[in-house]
Design a protein around this motif. Structure first.
Motif, PDB file in Angstrom:
ATOM      1  N   GLU A 122       0.820  -1.204   0.000  1.00 53.07           N
ATOM      2  CA  GLU A 122       0.000   0.000   0.000  1.00 53.07           C
ATOM      3  C   GLU A 122       0.860   1.262   0.000  1.00 53.07           C
ATOM      4  O   GLU A 122       0.518   2.264  -0.629  1.00 53.07           O
ATOM      5  N   GLU A 123       1.989   1.213   0.686  1.00 52.32           N
ATOM      6  CA  GLU A 123       2.891   2.357   0.715  1.00 52.32           C
ATOM      7  C   GLU A 123       3.430   2.660  -0.682  1.00 52.32           C
ATOM      8  O   GLU A 123       3.556   3.830  -1.072  1.00 52.32           O
ATOM      9  N   GLU A 124       3.739   1.628  -1.450  1.00 49.81           N
ATOM     10  CA  GLU A 124       4.223   1.821  -2.813  1.00 49.81           C
ATOM     11  C   GLU A 124       3.128   2.407  -3.706  1.00 49.81           C
ATOM     12  O   GLU A 124       3.386   3.280  -4.547  1.00 49.81           O
ATOM     13  N   LYS A 125       1.912   1.952  -3.495  1.00 51.47           N
ATOM     14  CA  LYS A 125       0.785   2.485  -4.265  1.00 51.47           C
ATOM     15  C   LYS A 125       0.571   3.966  -3.962  1.00 51.47           C
ATOM     16  O   LYS A 125       0.276   4.759  -4.866  1.00 51.47           O
ATOM     17  N   GLU A 126       0.743   4.324  -2.705  1.00 54.35           N
ATOM     18  CA  GLU A 126       0.571   5.724  -2.320  1.00 54.35           C
ATOM     19  C   GLU A 126       1.663   6.592  -2.934  1.00 54.35           C
ATOM     20  O   GLU A 126       1.413   7.750  -3.318  1.00 54.35           O
ATOM     21  N   VAL A 127       2.866   6.059  -3.050  1.00 56.67           N
ATOM     22  CA  VAL A 127       3.950   6.802  -3.699  1.00 56.67           C
ATOM     23  C   VAL A 127       3.584   7.118  -5.147  1.00 56.67           C
ATOM     24  O   VAL A 127       3.785   8.246  -5.630  1.00 56.67           O
ATOM     25  N   LEU A 128       3.045   6.140  -5.845  1.00 55.09           N
ATOM     26  CA  LEU A 128       2.644   6.363  -7.238  1.00 55.09           C
ATOM     27  C   LEU A 128       1.567   7.440  -7.324  1.00 55.09           C
ATOM     28  O   LEU A 128       1.626   8.324  -8.194  1.00 55.09           O
ATOM     29  N   ARG A 129       0.602   7.395  -6.428  1.00 52.54           N
ATOM     30  CA  ARG A 129      -0.453   8.417  -6.430  1.00 52.54           C
ATOM     31  C   ARG A 129       0.142   9.813  -6.217  1.00 52.54           C
ATOM     32  O   ARG A 129      -0.275  10.783  -6.860  1.00 52.54           O
TER      33      ARG A 129
END
Length: 270
Positions: A122-129
């Motif tokens: 989820e942390e990686e997904k938030e970085v992309l956002r």
């Protein structure tokens, strides 16, 4: 009596004639110049606006990708200036967000090519956002960064389409660009990218995966002073510590040489 009446009538007639003459000689009231000027002002302002030279903002150049040289090609001969395109692969690994923040501060657009295996947490997904929220364009770099020539056709398609679906789910935007891992395209990958509405893109030059350029100083020097630098060059960098550290020097060095950074949103198909 008759003579007196005639005299009175005569005197009364003279009096009436004198009053009429005085009325004619009385000056007309002055024109209200204030009202006259105010009524004419709209016309004057309109004339002023039409005659005033309007300074128009500089028109942004638009490009296509020359797939024979992997450079940007200006769509119009009227587009002036020297341009390069900055692209960053293998995002979001460790330094992608930091690189995005630096580029945002420097007002430099770029494409961040994403791998699906960096979007598991989820942390990686938030970085992309956050990268997208900063205004950067995201590209498709496949799910697993595998050499597509070593995969059967159905797996090649899955590597591309699955990542597109994931990026749309996370950001609401479908990638506009596709880059094959190692720059190794196949007929299947090219056709799949085309059917997904993406532009296939490799690069003109890049060095930061080579051991001799894995320092801030060495990668900054070669990215700015390579003989491969030219108008339309597509620059390849990666989500790496030394590339992140050198990013400001690279941008400033290219600008000192007169280069502008192309906006990926101005790149279209032929």
């Amino acid at each position: 009596m008759i003579g007196l009446r005639l005299l009175l009538i005569f005197l009364l007639t003279l009096s009436l004639v004198a009053c009429q003459n005085n009325a004619k000689e009385e000056p007309e009231p002055p024109i209200d110049e204030t009202i006259h000027i105010e009524e004419s002002m709209p016309d004057m302002k309109e004339k002023e606006l039409t005659e005033k030279e309007i300074v128009k903002p500089k028109k942004e150049a638009s490009f296509t990708v020359d797939q024979s040289t992997w450079t940007l090609k200006k769509k119009s001969s009227e587009d002036q200036g020297k341009y390069v395109l900055l692209t960053i692969d293998d995002a979001p690994d460790q330094y992608a967000l930091e690189m995005a923040n630096v580029l945002h501060e420097l007002n430099v657009p770029a494409i961040f090519f994403v791998n699906g295996h960096f979007l598991d947490e989820e942390e990686e997904k938030e970085v992309l956002r956050k990268i997208v929220d900063l205004g950067f364009v995201v590209g498709n770099h496949t799910v697993g960064h595998e050499n597509l020539r070593k995969l059967p056709e159905n797996q090649q398609v899955n590597q591309i389409v699955t990542l597109n679906d994931t990026i749309v789910e996370l950001t609401g935007e479908k990638p506009k660009f596709f880059r094959a891992p190692f720059g190794v395209n196949t007929e299947t990958s090219i056709n799949t990218a085309q059917s997904e509405g993406m532009i296939t893109m490799n690069w003109t030059y890049g060095y930061d995966w080579e051991k001799e350029y894995m320092t801030k100083e060495r990668i900054a020097e070669i990215m700015v002073n390579t003989p491969l630098l030219r108008d339309g060059a597509i620059l390849l960098m990666h989500d790496r510590k030394w590339s992140y550290e050198a990013l400001t020097d690279i941008v400033n060095g290219l600008r000192e040489k007169g280069y502008e950074f192309a906006d990926p949103r101005q790149i279209t198909n032929e």
